[in-house]
Design an enzyme around this catalytic site. Structure first.
Site, PDB file in Angstrom:
ATOM      1  N   GLY A  10       0.803  -1.215   0.000  1.00 52.94           N
ATOM      2  CA  GLY A  10       0.000   0.000   0.000  1.00 52.94           C
ATOM      3  C   GLY A  10       0.840   1.271   0.000  1.00 52.94           C
ATOM      4  N   LEU A  33      -3.676  -7.550  -1.242  1.00 52.01           N
ATOM      5  CA  LEU A  33      -3.913  -6.724  -2.434  1.00 52.01           C
ATOM      6  C   LEU A  33      -5.360  -6.222  -2.523  1.00 52.01           C
ATOM      7  CD1 LEU A  33      -1.730  -8.587  -5.132  1.00 52.01           C
ATOM      8  CD2 LEU A  33      -1.091  -6.676  -3.637  1.00 52.01           C
ATOM      9  N   SER A 124      -2.938   6.272  14.497  1.00 50.31           N
ATOM     10  CA  SER A 124      -3.365   7.516  13.859  1.00 50.31           C
ATOM     11  C   SER A 124      -3.648   8.579  14.911  1.00 50.31           C
ATOM     12  CB  SER A 124      -4.644   7.232  13.070  1.00 50.31           C
ATOM     13  OG  SER A 124      -5.274   8.432  12.692  1.00 50.31           O
ATOM     14  N   THR A 126      -6.076  10.186  14.960  1.00 46.42           N
ATOM     15  CA  THR A 126      -7.521  10.125  15.181  1.00 46.42           C
ATOM     16  C   THR A 126      -7.875   9.534  16.556  1.00 46.42           C
ATOM     17  OG1 THR A 126      -9.556   9.625  13.962  1.00 46.42           O
ATOM     18  CG2 THR A 126      -8.019   7.840  14.174  1.00 46.42           C
ATOM     19  N   TYR A 149     -13.623   3.289  12.040  1.00 44.08           N
ATOM     20  CA  TYR A 149     -12.206   3.242  11.668  1.00 44.08           C
ATOM     21  C   TYR A 149     -11.341   3.708  12.837  1.00 44.08           C
ATOM     22  CZ  TYR A 149      -7.717   4.813   9.910  1.00 44.08           C
ATOM     23  OH  TYR A 149      -6.369   5.028   9.773  1.00 44.08           O
ATOM     24  N   LYS A 153      -8.618   1.649  15.509  1.00 42.51           N
ATOM     25  CA  LYS A 153      -7.218   2.007  15.811  1.00 42.51           C
ATOM     26  C   LYS A 153      -7.004   2.057  17.332  1.00 42.51           C
ATOM     27  CE  LYS A 153      -5.574   2.257  11.793  1.00 42.51           C
ATOM     28  NZ  LYS A 153      -4.515   1.367  11.343  1.00 42.51           N
ATOM     29  N   ASN A 198     -11.066  10.728  -0.670  1.00 42.32           N
ATOM     30  CA  ASN A 198     -11.677  11.404   0.477  1.00 42.32           C
ATOM     31  C   ASN A 198     -10.732  12.442   1.042  1.00 42.32           C
ATOM     32  OD1 ASN A 198     -14.004   9.669   0.603  1.00 42.32           O
ATOM     33  ND2 ASN A 198     -12.611   8.078   1.351  1.00 42.32           N
ATOM     34  N   ARG A 292     -17.597  19.461   6.622  1.00 44.32           N
ATOM     35  CA  ARG A 292     -17.841  18.018   6.491  1.00 44.32           C
ATOM     36  C   ARG A 292     -18.122  17.460   7.884  1.00 44.32           C
ATOM     37  NH1 ARG A 292     -12.986  14.431   3.991  1.00 44.32           N
ATOM     38  NH2 ARG A 292     -11.943  15.179   5.875  1.00 44.32           N
TER      39      ARG A 292
HETATM   40  P1  NAD Z   1      -3.284   1.469   2.047  1.00 46.36           P
HETATM   41  O1  NAD Z   1      -4.704   1.069   1.893  1.00 46.36           O
HETATM   42  O2  NAD Z   1      -2.596   2.054   0.877  1.00 46.36           O
HETATM   43  O3  NAD Z   1      -2.431   0.234   2.580  1.00 46.36           O
HETATM   44  C1  NAD Z   1      -2.982  -0.784   3.389  1.00 46.36           C
HETATM   45  C2  NAD Z   1      -2.575  -2.111   2.765  1.00 46.36           C
HETATM   46  O4  NAD Z   1      -3.076  -3.182   3.555  1.00 46.36           O
HETATM   47  C3  NAD Z   1      -3.103  -2.319   1.341  1.00 46.36           C
HETATM   48  O5  NAD Z   1      -2.016  -2.692   0.518  1.00 46.36           O
HETATM   49  C4  NAD Z   1      -4.117  -3.442   1.479  1.00 46.36           C
HETATM   50  O6  NAD Z   1      -4.171  -4.235   0.296  1.00 46.36           O
HETATM   51  C5  NAD Z   1      -3.574  -4.187   2.683  1.00 46.36           C
HETATM   52  N1  NAD Z   1      -4.576  -4.937   3.461  1.00 46.36           N
HETATM   53  C6  NAD Z   1      -5.765  -4.487   3.927  1.00 46.36           C
HETATM   54  N2  NAD Z   1      -6.375  -5.458   4.624  1.00 46.36           N
HETATM   55  C7  NAD Z   1      -5.553  -6.533   4.623  1.00 46.36           C
HETATM   56  C8  NAD Z   1      -5.630  -7.836   5.173  1.00 46.36           C
HETATM   57  N3  NAD Z   1      -6.699  -8.247   5.873  1.00 46.36           N
HETATM   58  N4  NAD Z   1      -4.592  -8.686   4.973  1.00 46.36           N
HETATM   59  C9  NAD Z   1      -3.517  -8.300   4.267  1.00 46.36           C
HETATM   60  N5  NAD Z   1      -3.389  -7.088   3.707  1.00 46.36           N
HETATM   61  C10 NAD Z   1      -4.402  -6.210   3.884  1.00 46.36           C
HETATM   62  O7  NAD Z   1      -3.227   2.472   3.296  1.00 46.36           O
HETATM   63  P2  NAD Z   1      -2.032   3.381   3.827  1.00 46.36           P
HETATM   64  O8  NAD Z   1      -2.425   4.791   3.629  1.00 46.36           O
HETATM   65  O9  NAD Z   1      -0.745   2.885   3.302  1.00 46.36           O
HETATM   66  O10 NAD Z   1      -2.147   3.078   5.382  1.00 46.36           O
HETATM   67  C11 NAD Z   1      -1.354   2.094   6.036  1.00 46.36           C
HETATM   68  C12 NAD Z   1      -1.765   2.029   7.489  1.00 46.36           C
HETATM   69  O11 NAD Z   1      -1.599   3.309   8.085  1.00 46.36           O
HETATM   70  C13 NAD Z   1      -3.233   1.649   7.698  1.00 46.36           C
HETATM   71  O12 NAD Z   1      -3.315   0.805   8.839  1.00 46.36           O
HETATM   72  C14 NAD Z   1      -3.894   2.976   7.978  1.00 46.36           C
HETATM   73  O13 NAD Z   1      -5.055   2.837   8.769  1.00 46.36           O
HETATM   74  C15 NAD Z   1      -2.795   3.706   8.738  1.00 46.36           C
HETATM   75  N6  NAD Z   1      -2.922   5.172   8.662  1.00 46.36           N
HETATM   76  C16 NAD Z   1      -3.014   5.765   7.425  1.00 46.36           C
HETATM   77  C17 NAD Z   1      -3.174   7.146   7.341  1.00 46.36           C
HETATM   78  C18 NAD Z   1      -3.293   7.819   5.992  1.00 46.36           C
HETATM   79  O14 NAD Z   1      -3.742   8.944   5.936  1.00 46.36           O
HETATM   80  N7  NAD Z   1      -2.890   7.195   4.889  1.00 46.36           N
HETATM   81  C19 NAD Z   1      -3.244   7.916   8.513  1.00 46.36           C
HETATM   82  C20 NAD Z   1      -3.118   7.281   9.764  1.00 46.36           C
HETATM   83  C21 NAD Z   1      -2.969   5.887   9.807  1.00 46.36           C
HETATM   84  C1  UD1 Z   2      -9.050  12.119   7.630  1.00 37.99           C
HETATM   85  C2  UD1 Z   2      -9.884  11.219   8.502  1.00 37.99           C
HETATM   86  C3  UD1 Z   2      -9.045  10.720   9.661  1.00 37.99           C
HETATM   87  C4  UD1 Z   2      -7.777  10.041   9.135  1.00 37.99           C
HETATM   88  C5  UD1 Z   2      -7.030  11.061   8.275  1.00 37.99           C
HETATM   89  C6  UD1 Z   2      -5.762  10.501   7.678  1.00 37.99           C
HETATM   90  C7  UD1 Z   2     -12.172  12.052   8.262  1.00 37.99           C
HETATM   91  C8  UD1 Z   2     -13.314  12.739   8.943  1.00 37.99           C
HETATM   92  N1  UD1 Z   2     -11.051  11.942   8.992  1.00 37.99           N
HETATM   93  O1  UD1 Z   2      -8.628  13.199   8.422  1.00 37.99           O
HETATM   94  O2  UD1 Z   2      -9.783   9.798  10.435  1.00 37.99           O
HETATM   95  O3  UD1 Z   2      -6.970   9.618  10.211  1.00 37.99           O
HETATM   96  O4  UD1 Z   2      -7.886  11.451   7.202  1.00 37.99           O
HETATM   97  O5  UD1 Z   2      -6.067   9.576   6.687  1.00 37.99           O
HETATM   98  O6  UD1 Z   2     -12.276  11.605   7.129  1.00 37.99           O
HETATM   99  N2  UD1 Z   2     -10.826  18.844   2.921  1.00 37.99           N
HETATM  100  C9  UD1 Z   2     -11.483  19.654   2.043  1.00 37.99           C
HETATM  101  N3  UD1 Z   2     -11.943  19.118   0.870  1.00 37.99           N
HETATM  102  C10 UD1 Z   2     -11.757  17.801   0.550  1.00 37.99           C
HETATM  103  C11 UD1 Z   2     -11.069  16.973   1.458  1.00 37.99           C
HETATM  104  C12 UD1 Z   2     -10.627  17.527   2.642  1.00 37.99           C
HETATM  105  O7  UD1 Z   2     -11.663  20.839   2.289  1.00 37.99           O
HETATM  106  O8  UD1 Z   2     -12.217  17.375  -0.529  1.00 37.99           O
HETATM  107  C13 UD1 Z   2     -10.300  19.422   4.185  1.00 37.99           C
HETATM  108  C14 UD1 Z   2     -10.847  18.784   5.441  1.00 37.99           C
HETATM  109  O9  UD1 Z   2     -12.007  19.422   5.866  1.00 37.99           O
HETATM  110  C15 UD1 Z   2      -9.675  18.983   6.410  1.00 37.99           C
HETATM  111  C16 UD1 Z   2      -8.434  18.895   5.500  1.00 37.99           C
HETATM  112  O10 UD1 Z   2      -8.902  19.186   4.184  1.00 37.99           O
HETATM  113  O11 UD1 Z   2      -9.713  20.263   6.973  1.00 37.99           O
HETATM  114  C17 UD1 Z   2      -7.773  17.529   5.498  1.00 37.99           C
HETATM  115  O12 UD1 Z   2      -8.743  16.534   5.213  1.00 37.99           O
HETATM  116  P1  UD1 Z   2      -8.366  14.991   4.995  1.00 37.99           P
HETATM  117  O13 UD1 Z   2      -7.231  14.888   4.049  1.00 37.99           O
HETATM  118  O14 UD1 Z   2      -9.614  14.264   4.669  1.00 37.99           O
HETATM  119  O15 UD1 Z   2      -7.801  14.524   6.416  1.00 37.99           O
HETATM  120  P2  UD1 Z   2      -8.461  14.638   7.870  1.00 37.99           P
HETATM  121  O16 UD1 Z   2      -9.812  15.219   7.807  1.00 37.99           O
HETATM  122  O17 UD1 Z   2      -7.467  15.304   8.743  1.00 37.99           O
END
Ligand code: NAD
Ligand code: UD1
Length: 339
Positions: A10, A33, A124, A126, A149, A153, A198, A292
């Site tokens: 990922g 995947l 996170s 969050t 979600y 965590k 998103n 939102r």
């Molecule tokens: P991502 O979706 O790109 O990566 C997650 C990976 O896990 C994917 O490759 C998916 O195929 C794999 N996966 C999901 N369920 C699985 C399962 N049951 N078995 C095996 N593989 C599985 O997401 P990411 O952005 O790389 O995030 C990685 C981690 O970090 C996640 O746990 C996510 O919750 C956490 N996280 C992400 C963010 C963010 O904004 N991207 C923020 C805070 C925490």
């Molecule tokens: C979101 C998730 C949070 C997660 C984090 C990292 C929600 C409510 N929260 O947080 O749980 O840990 O992503 O993956 O989804 N924004 C816009 N227009 C858009 C998208 C976002 O204005 O189309 C704004 C949002 O209101 C915010 C900022 O951009 O102020 C960042 O948004 P986003 O990237 O979605 O992250 P978080 O809301 O911080």
């Protein structure tokens, strides 16, 4: 000995795989995947000139995980695998608890069975309770997340805390990410969201390439400097480097450690738009709309603990983030679908 990365195909996992390979570690990626493509790992191998082992499997398959840990001589695990779409988690809570909480339980059972007890977990920001006091240090109270979600965590943090308390020979790091963005500077790997993004930055870059029409700015009446939401955007390569440092710190050490991985400064949505326009050299169509549901006004990290204890700090700024995210988007307008 090798490091196993669950979810390593990922977004964050693939960048971390790259950093680990460059540091000379042997890497095994275990991923079902469900939200990634094998192509990301092919590119990681190409960029590093090193190969990794890929196992297609689900973390809930305890037997396959156990077999992989033994067969691949694993001594530590970085656990990225999970579902991460906040909105989807509200409509499919069982899938989120099953995959994230159930999956982590299964992973820990497999690790315990074979005596692998070093684990770095993707948590996170969050998990923190809503607060007006920024920045957030690791000592800030955790809250009652507003969606499954986030709850998953926090539940995983509790599960791992209890496990480590029961058996102090476990070495566990809880890494609380703020807002991971950007891509490797080559533009070869990056974030490839399914469907309409998103999160803010992939939305911006997809508007930038014309895949989406305009950005909706969610809320312009927040109590922030310009009225739009403020977040701590951390470059994914800095985040990946933090995993290597955390892994080295905890490995075989015993103990439970919690670190924020953020930059320590926040940017508003309008500042993000401005920074993007500067890098892309074109105006970004946007519209101010209502807030939102579930969003907070501002959130940024106190990143001092990771600095002091891990000698880690974010080295890339907003321009780097925008430049790299834009390069990834323009070179791969359809993500990994365009090999
Ligand atoms: P991502 O979706 O790109 O990566 C997650 C990976 O896990 C994917 O490759 C998916 O195929 C794999 N996966 C999901 N369920 C699985 C399962 N049951 N078995 C095996 N593989 C599985 O997401 P990411 O952005 O790389 O995030 C990685 C981690 O970090 C996640 O746990 C996510 O919750 C956490 N996280 C992400 C963010 C963010 O904004 N991207 C923020 C805070 C925490
Ligand atoms: C979101 C998730 C949070 C997660 C984090 C990292 C929600 C409510 N929260 O947080 O749980 O840990 O992503 O993956 O989804 N924004 C816009 N227009 C858009 C998208 C976002 O204005 O189309 C704004 C949002 O209101 C915010 C900022 O951009 O102020 C960042 O948004 P986003 O990237 O979605 O992250 P978080 O809301 O911080």
């Amino acid at each position: 000995m090798a490091v196993l990365l669950t979810g390593g195909a990922g977004f964050i996992g693939s960048h971390t795989a790259l950093v680990l390979l460059e540091a000379g570690q042997d890497v095994v990626v275990y991923d079902n995947l469900s939200n990634a493509s094998r192509e990301s790992l092919t590119r990681v191998e190409h960029l590093t000139g090193r190969s990794l082992t890929f196992v297609e499997g689900d973390i809930r398959d305890t037997a396959l995980m156990r077999q992989t840990l033994e067969a691949e001589n694993i001594d530590s695990v970085i656990h990225f695998a999970g579902l991460k779409a906040v909105g989807e988690s509200v409509s499919q809570p069982l899938a989120y608890y099953d995959n994230n909480v159930g999956g982590t339980l299964s992973l820990c059972q497999a690790m315990e069975a074979v005596g692998v007890k070093t684990l770095v977990f993707s948590s996170s920001a969050t998990v923190y309770a809503e607060s007006r006091n920024m920045p957030l240090a690791e000592t800030a109270p955790t809250g009652r997340p507003t969606n499954p979600y986030g709850s998953s965590k926090l539940m995983i943090e509790w599960l791992l805390t209890d496990l480590q308390a029961a058996d102090p020979s476990w070495s566990i790091a809880l890494l609380r990410y703020f807002n991971p963005v950007g891509s490797h500077e080559s533009g070869q790997i990056g974030e490839d969201p399914n469907g309409q993004p998103n999160n803010l930055l992939p939305f911006i870059t997809q508007v930038g390439v014309g895949r989406l029409q305009e950005l909706s700015v969610y809320g312009s009446d927040y109590p922030t400097a310009d009225g739009t939401g403020v977040r701590d955007y951390i470059h994914v390569m800095d985040l990946a480097a933090g995993h290597l440092k955390a892994l080295r710190y905890v490995a075989g050490q015993g103990g439970l450690y919690t670190w924020n991985l953020g930059t320590g400064r926040g940017y508003s949505v309008l500042e993000m738009i401005k920074a993007f326009e500067k890098i892309s050299e074109k105006p970004l169509p946007y519209r101010l709309v209502d807030r939102r549901a579930g969003d907070i006004a501002e959130c940024w990290a106190d990143a001092g603990k990771a600095d002091r204890e891990l000698d880690w700090r974010a080295e890339r700024g907003l321009e780097d983030i925008m430049r790299d995210a834009w390069r990834w988007q323009t070179d791969n307008p359809a993500g990994f679908g365009q090999a």
